[in-house]
Design a protein around this motif. Sequence first.
Motif, PDB file in Angstrom:
ATOM      1  N   LYS A  30       0.779  -1.241   0.000  1.00  0.00           N
ATOM      2  CA  LYS A  30       0.000   0.000   0.000  1.00  0.00           C
ATOM      3  C   LYS A  30       0.815   1.298   0.000  1.00  0.00           C
ATOM      4  CE  LYS A  30      -3.980  -2.062   2.294  1.00  0.00           C
ATOM      5  NZ  LYS A  30      -4.738  -2.346   1.121  1.00  0.00           N
ATOM      6  N   HIS A  31       2.096   1.225   0.346  1.00  0.00           N
ATOM      7  CA  HIS A  31       2.903   2.450   0.458  1.00  0.00           C
ATOM      8  C   HIS A  31       4.286   2.240  -0.167  1.00  0.00           C
ATOM      9  CE1 HIS A  31      -0.188   3.996   3.101  1.00  0.00           C
ATOM     10  NE2 HIS A  31      -0.108   2.882   3.812  1.00  0.00           N
ATOM     11  N   ARG A  32       4.293   1.887  -1.418  1.00  0.00           N
ATOM     12  CA  ARG A  32       5.558   1.575  -2.093  1.00  0.00           C
ATOM     13  C   ARG A  32       6.526   2.747  -2.108  1.00  0.00           C
ATOM     14  NH1 ARG A  32       3.780  -2.332  -7.144  1.00  0.00           N
ATOM     15  NH2 ARG A  32       3.179  -4.094  -5.809  1.00  0.00           N
ATOM     16  N   GLU A  33       6.010   3.947  -2.013  1.00  0.00           N
ATOM     17  CA  GLU A  33       6.876   5.133  -2.025  1.00  0.00           C
ATOM     18  C   GLU A  33       7.775   5.194  -0.789  1.00  0.00           C
ATOM     19  OE1 GLU A  33       3.266   6.274   0.321  1.00  0.00           O
ATOM     20  OE2 GLU A  33       3.578   5.158  -1.526  1.00  0.00           O
ATOM     21  N   THR A  34       7.543   4.347   0.199  1.00  0.00           N
ATOM     22  CA  THR A  34       8.357   4.342   1.425  1.00  0.00           C
ATOM     23  C   THR A  34       9.364   3.196   1.475  1.00  0.00           C
ATOM     24  OG1 THR A  34       6.823   2.952   2.711  1.00  0.00           O
ATOM     25  CG2 THR A  34       6.413   5.338   2.700  1.00  0.00           C
ATOM     26  N   LEU A  35       9.393   2.339   0.467  1.00  0.00           N
ATOM     27  CA  LEU A  35      10.222   1.127   0.537  1.00  0.00           C
ATOM     28  C   LEU A  35      11.704   1.416   0.764  1.00  0.00           C
ATOM     29  CD1 LEU A  35       8.609  -1.165  -2.180  1.00  0.00           C
ATOM     30  CD2 LEU A  35       8.549  -1.433   0.311  1.00  0.00           C
ATOM     31  N   ALA A  36      12.256   2.423   0.115  1.00  0.00           N
ATOM     32  CA  ALA A  36      13.693   2.703   0.252  1.00  0.00           C
ATOM     33  C   ALA A  36      14.086   2.984   1.703  1.00  0.00           C
ATOM     34  CB  ALA A  36      14.092   3.877  -0.639  1.00  0.00           C
ATOM     35  N   SER A  37      13.154   3.481   2.488  1.00  0.00           N
ATOM     36  CA  SER A  37      13.463   3.825   3.887  1.00  0.00           C
ATOM     37  C   SER A  37      13.686   2.597   4.776  1.00  0.00           C
ATOM     38  CB  SER A  37      12.350   4.690   4.484  1.00  0.00           C
ATOM     39  OG  SER A  37      11.161   3.935   4.668  1.00  0.00           O
ATOM     40  N   PHE A  38      13.421   1.410   4.276  1.00  0.00           N
ATOM     41  CA  PHE A  38      13.621   0.183   5.046  1.00  0.00           C
ATOM     42  C   PHE A  38      15.049  -0.357   4.924  1.00  0.00           C
ATOM     43  CE2 PHE A  38       9.059   0.287   4.800  1.00  0.00           C
ATOM     44  CZ  PHE A  38       8.639  -0.322   5.973  1.00  0.00           C
ATOM     45  N   TYR A  39      15.885   0.243   4.085  1.00  0.00           N
ATOM     46  CA  TYR A  39      17.211  -0.286   3.764  1.00  0.00           C
ATOM     47  C   TYR A  39      18.324   0.586   4.336  1.00  0.00           C
ATOM     48  CZ  TYR A  39      14.599  -3.285   0.718  1.00  0.00           C
ATOM     49  OH  TYR A  39      13.703  -4.218   0.260  1.00  0.00           O
TER      50      TYR A  39
END
Length: 169
Positions: A30-39
């Motif tokens: 639902k919030h793919r725009e936040t994925l980079a913040s998990f790395y």
Amino acid sequence: MAGPDHITGIKVSTNAAQHFVDSYYLALDKHRETLASFYIPQATMCGDKRLLSISFNGNQLPNGPALQKMFEDQIPQSHHEVQCYDCHVVNPNYVADGAEAWPAKTGKNMTILVAVSGYVKYGNTKEAKTRGFSESFLLVPNPVAAASKQRLKNVKEWLIQTQNFRIVV
């Protein structure tokens, strides 16, 4: 440096894994725009060796932003249903670059292996198939959170250093 006692290691790793699994798969769906913040940040290196490793169904990706872009541009809308996950402390004495060690009793100086399995459906059509998946992550303390020594709003405590995703039959 001594690591956390056994019970602390179990509690911290279990809580971290549960929070990570809940928030990561919600972001995928639902919030793919936040994925980079998990790395971990791409700049996090050990000498000349890259520490971040992402494998998505056999394809190597260089960093979190590349995975985010792939999901935003190439992967249809998804729905993940996690069936189970497990976690284990891998290194009880890890200290993020640029951060001081937490007191051992906190259990925040460790790396955590998280293994997840479940089902995923790509696309919203009737023809979209539900497939099994298996995924593993190595989580490390976020150097920003570790350096602050206090809980920061909207800052993840654990980040992905290594990830391997596979669709299973």
